[in-house]
Scaffold this motif. Structure first.
Motif, PDB file in Angstrom:
ATOM      1  N   LYS A 185      31.818  38.687  17.778  1.00 49.41           N
ATOM      2  CA  LYS A 185      32.136  39.964  18.413  1.00 49.41           C
ATOM      3  C   LYS A 185      31.332  41.045  17.717  1.00 49.41           C
ATOM      4  N   HIS A 186      30.646  41.865  18.480  1.00 50.24           N
ATOM      5  CA  HIS A 186      29.865  42.935  17.866  1.00 50.24           C
ATOM      6  C   HIS A 186      29.742  44.112  18.817  1.00 50.24           C
ATOM      7  N   PRO A 187      29.934  45.334  18.317  1.00 49.24           N
ATOM      8  CA  PRO A 187      29.916  46.502  19.205  1.00 49.24           C
ATOM      9  C   PRO A 187      28.543  46.833  19.742  1.00 49.24           C
ATOM     10  N   LYS A 190      28.234  46.523  23.205  1.00 51.79           N
ATOM     11  CA  LYS A 190      28.774  47.600  24.037  1.00 51.79           C
ATOM     12  C   LYS A 190      27.920  48.863  23.930  1.00 51.79           C
TER      13      LYS A 190
ATOM     14  N   ILE B 172      41.638  39.581  15.174  1.00 45.86           N
ATOM     15  CA  ILE B 172      40.358  39.458  15.899  1.00 45.86           C
ATOM     16  C   ILE B 172      40.341  40.411  17.088  1.00 45.86           C
ATOM     17  N   ILE B 174      41.635  43.317  17.567  1.00 45.32           N
ATOM     18  CA  ILE B 174      41.394  44.746  17.308  1.00 45.32           C
ATOM     19  C   ILE B 174      40.155  44.975  16.435  1.00 45.32           C
ATOM     20  N   ALA B 175      39.498  43.905  16.019  1.00 43.77           N
ATOM     21  CA  ALA B 175      38.324  44.053  15.143  1.00 43.77           C
ATOM     22  C   ALA B 175      37.112  44.536  15.934  1.00 43.77           C
ATOM     23  N   ASP B 176      36.210  45.228  15.243  1.00 43.69           N
ATOM     24  CA  ASP B 176      34.977  45.697  15.873  1.00 43.69           C
ATOM     25  C   ASP B 176      33.853  44.680  15.737  1.00 43.69           C
TER      26      ASP B 176
END
Lengths: 200, 200
Positions: A185-187, A190, B172, B174-176
């Motif tokens: 997961k990585h912003p 987005k 996980i 709520i993690a960024d």
């Protein structure tokens, strides 16, 4: 194992604790280089000499780590704690390569590796961090088999950490520890920006 | 966004560069904690206050990192470079928890988290490294939903890094940034010993 001591077939615990390691941090996720720099903290605390070699243009990447390592190097030189640190960044010009700065990346990579080979032959450092070296190998700027052969035959107990995506099989094959840092997961996906103090 | 400036709907680049991050390093491989400590070097170089909280008995693990961070903290206190570092290790006894030392791990984890919550509410640090916190959550020693709620509602731009295998979905979610460090190859599988300067 010398011929004069054939009875000693089992290595001591101390010997088992001091074997040269080739470590690879690969994968598409965060933490490959960061973990390598974290590992360097342990080496520093052991009083080892550390060599950091950044194989691609760094921009501002890793400047925080570089500052911290410069501080640790200074602490060693002034008070004797920890170990010394050599930090060479291809991005900002290798100090021993000023004359050829501006040449193509393949030539710089070749010169960079030639430098590291010389240091390995002389057992200059105890830990080498070859940052983004997998990238250099993937680009075909160096012969993977030759590099693997040099690494496999380095003398003494010099530890080497290689970082970068898609590390070639020729290196994975001779590595002792291989970890894949994978993105869950990585912003950035987005469209968000890198964060000061987090990404650099 | 204040009501007096309704026209300002787009955050500035500076604001985009300073958002609170919740980062998780999980997986069964090496580098989860090491990358967190490497990340702390960047925070230190930014002059941020750093809090390191080790949630399980550390033994000699991370002692090298702790020594290096102590040196960086000292450099900050004596010359002003970088930032200060608070390092609390559950394994060697939390300094504010001596009276209850020796109690069960669940109680120690609860007290440890209560301490971190207080620091978060007071915005004491800019970066928190909650080492092996995923392990604590997996053990059921804390309520994951309550912890997630506290983390999601922390004030300001406090960054939090959580390490440990099998991080619960509630975190996980709520993690960024979530990275899984996965083991590709490791000599422990062949019965080899940990190496001085590499594993600690």
């Amino acid at each position: 194992m010398s011929g004069s001591a054939p009875q000693r077939t089992e290595p001591t615990t101390a010997e088992l604790r001091h074997r040269p390691r080739l470590i690879v941090n690969t994968g598409n996720g965060k933490g490959k280089s960061t973990a390598a720099f974290g590992m360097g903290l342990r080496a520093w605390a052991q009083g080892w000499s550390i060599g950091v070699f950044q194989f691609i243009k760094s921009g501002r990447w890793h400047t925080g780590e570089q500052q911290a390592y410069a501080q640790l190097d200074q602490a060693h030189r002034t008070t004797g704690v920890g170990g010394p640190v050599e930090w060479q960044s291809l991005g900002s010009g290798w100090s021993w390569l000023r004359a050829t700065e501006g040449t193509d990346q393949a030539a710089m990579a070749a010169a960079g590796w030639a430098h590291v080979r010389t240091l390995l032959a002389a057992q200059t450092h105890r830990l080498y961090i070859l940052d983004e070296f997998a990238h250099v190998l993937n680009k075909g700027w160096l012969d993977v088999d030759e590099v693997a052969d040099d690494l496999a035959h380095r003398p003494g107990t010099q530890h080497v950490v290689i970082t970068g995506r898609n590390c070639p099989a020729g290196i994975i094959g001779i590595a002792d520890i291989v970890t894949s840092m994978d993105n869950v997961k990585h912003p950035f996906g987005k469209g968000e920006r890198g964060q000061a103090g987090i990404e650099w």
